[in-house]
Motif scaffolding. Structure first.
Motif, mmCIF file in Angstrom:
data_model
loop_
_atom_site.group_PDB
_atom_site.id
_atom_site.type_symbol
_atom_site.label_atom_id
_atom_site.label_comp_id
_atom_site.label_asym_id
_atom_site.label_seq_id
_atom_site.Cartn_x
_atom_site.Cartn_y
_atom_site.Cartn_z
ATOM 1 N N CYS A 259 0.767 -1.374 -0.107
ATOM 2 C CA CYS A 259 0.118 -0.148 0.080
ATOM 3 C C CYS A 259 1.037 1.290 -0.089
ATOM 4 O O CYS A 259 1.870 1.332 0.887
ATOM 5 C CB CYS A 259 -0.975 0.179 1.284
ATOM 6 S SG CYS A 259 -1.669 1.573 1.421
ATOM 7 N N CYS B 70 0.190 3.445 3.843
ATOM 8 C CA CYS B 70 0.631 2.971 5.185
ATOM 9 C C CYS B 70 1.734 1.917 4.845
ATOM 10 O O CYS B 70 1.983 1.398 5.815
ATOM 11 C CB CYS B 70 -0.578 2.421 5.559
ATOM 12 S SG CYS B 70 -1.535 0.980 5.256
ATOM 13 N N SER C 140 1.384 -1.344 4.038
ATOM 14 C CA SER C 140 0.854 -2.716 4.602
ATOM 15 C C SER C 140 1.302 -3.323 3.320
ATOM 16 O O SER C 140 1.427 -3.068 2.170
ATOM 17 C CB SER C 140 -0.359 -2.657 4.768
ATOM 18 O OG SER C 140 -0.926 -1.916 5.963
ATOM 19 N N CYS D 100 -7.246 -0.833 0.513
ATOM 20 C CA CYS D 100 -6.200 -1.360 1.643
ATOM 21 C C CYS D 100 -7.074 -1.500 2.937
ATOM 22 O O CYS D 100 -7.792 -0.824 3.240
ATOM 23 C CB CYS D 100 -5.234 -0.202 1.918
ATOM 24 S SG CYS D 100 -3.990 -0.870 3.377
ATOM 25 N N CYS E 281 -5.729 0.770 6.040
ATOM 26 C CA CYS E 281 -5.886 2.259 6.213
ATOM 27 C C CYS E 281 -7.071 2.832 5.221
ATOM 28 O O CYS E 281 -7.622 4.036 5.088
ATOM 29 C CB CYS E 281 -4.740 3.022 5.714
ATOM 30 S SG CYS E 281 -4.181 2.857 3.825
ATOM 31 N N SER F 59 -7.391 3.183 2.207
ATOM 32 C CA SER F 59 -7.026 3.925 0.934
ATOM 33 C C SER F 59 -7.872 3.085 -0.121
ATOM 34 O O SER F 59 -7.359 1.902 -0.237
ATOM 35 C CB SER F 59 -5.733 4.234 0.596
ATOM 36 O OG SER F 59 -5.101 4.318 1.838
HETATM 37 ZN ZN LIG Z 1 -2.837 1.014 3.472
#
Ligand SMILES: [Zn+2]
Ligand SMILES: [Zn+2]
Length: 298
Positions: free
Chosen positions: A266, A269, A271, A280, A283, A285
């Motif tokens: 991501c 963040c 991840s 995601c 977060c 997004s």
């Molecule tokens: Zn994220």
């Protein structure tokens, strides 16, 4: 009478050769049940208890804390600065005569019974991975308390005596603990007593400047412990200690907790996921679908 030695012991100046050693001991019964004679749990304890005594003997102000890493729980079982054990456990004789080994073995037995009872009572999973993230966090909390207690604290370090394999589902928690240790400048030493390397602890020792070692002769464990891990942080500057031969930097995906070679990251963040998705899960997004092919990360 004011003896010079006593004055230096009682003074408030920080000493860089006084250690606070937090030992995280893997007590997973699944791992230890499968171990054969060069290093069974009983033999392991013999080596480790001798090592604990060595740390306390090396400097009169050294502090030793032992945390057990179980299947479903972890617990602080021994703290050399605590004088309450005798009272609680009904051990007879003057306080000075109570040998740490007696207390540690007793507390260890109690802990292992409780840890295994958790499986039966709460239907918790019979876990072949130990709760390393839990005991690392516990050790770091303890260290924070010592660091904030005043300027004259001992130099803290963590030693993981790990046997069972890494639990990929603990990846995020373990990495957070590692970065927290790095921030507090606490080295994480790792001694692997199992058959396989631990990528988690390889990264932990690499990032925090600790020592990672998997002794080739488990029957000589005490010598490895005494030669490598007993050295205080000040003396390490003058010694040739084992250097890492290679670190497995692979991450686990956040979605299935599997160790992956390639994955998707991501961009907001950081991840890590094993497959593409529109959103995601960490977060929330939302991603544009088009550039997915270029988002692949090693
Ligand atoms: Zn994220
Ligand atoms: Zn996944």
């Amino acid at each position: 009478m004011k003896g010079t030695t006593m004055a230096s012991v009682g003074s408030n100046t920080p000493r860089d050769d006084v250690s606070l050693v937090m030992v995280l001991m893997d007590t997973n019964p699944f791992f230890w049940a499968g171990q054969s004679p060069p290093l069974t749990f009983t033999l392991f304890l013999q080596h480790v208890l001798a090592f604990f005594n060595s740390i306390l003997l090396l400097h009169q102000m050294n502090q030793l804390v032992v945390i057990c890493t179980g299947m479903n729980s972890c617990e602080l079982i021994y703290d050399s600065s605590n004088t309450e054990y005798k009272k609680n456990k009904g051990i007879k004789g003057p306080q000075e005569n109570v040998i740490p080994s007696t207390i540690i073995v007793q507390q260890l037995e109690d802990f292992m019974t409780r840890d295994q009872a958790l499986c039966k009572d709460n239907n918790a999973a019979m876990n072949s991975h130990s709760l390393l993230s839990g005991s690392l966090s516990m050790a770091l909390c303890y260290i924070q308390r010592i660091l904030r207690g005043g300027p004259s604290h001992p130099q803290p370090r963590i030693l993981c005596l790990q046997g069972s394999p890494d639990g990929p589902q603990q990846y995020v928690a373990v990495m957070n603990a590692i970065f927290s240790a790095q921030r507090s400048m606490v080295p994480i030493d790792s001694c692997i007593v199992g058959n396989q390397h631990s990528p988690f602890l390889q990264q932990a020792s690499h990032i925090t400047g600790g020592i990672y070692l998997k002794p080739q002769q488990p029957e000589g464990l005490f010598q490895f412990l005494a030669m490598v891990y007993a050295t205080d942080l000040h003396s390490r500057r003058f010694l040739q200690l084992p250097r890492p031969t290679g670190v497995d930097f692979r991450a686990s995906c956040f979605c299935h907790k599997k160790t992956i070679d390639m994955g998707y990251v991501c961009s907001v963040c950081l991840s890590i996921f094993c497959g593409p998705s529109k959103k995601c899960s960490t977060c929330e997004s939302t991603f544009n679908q088009k550039p997915l092919s270029s988002e692949k990360k090693k």
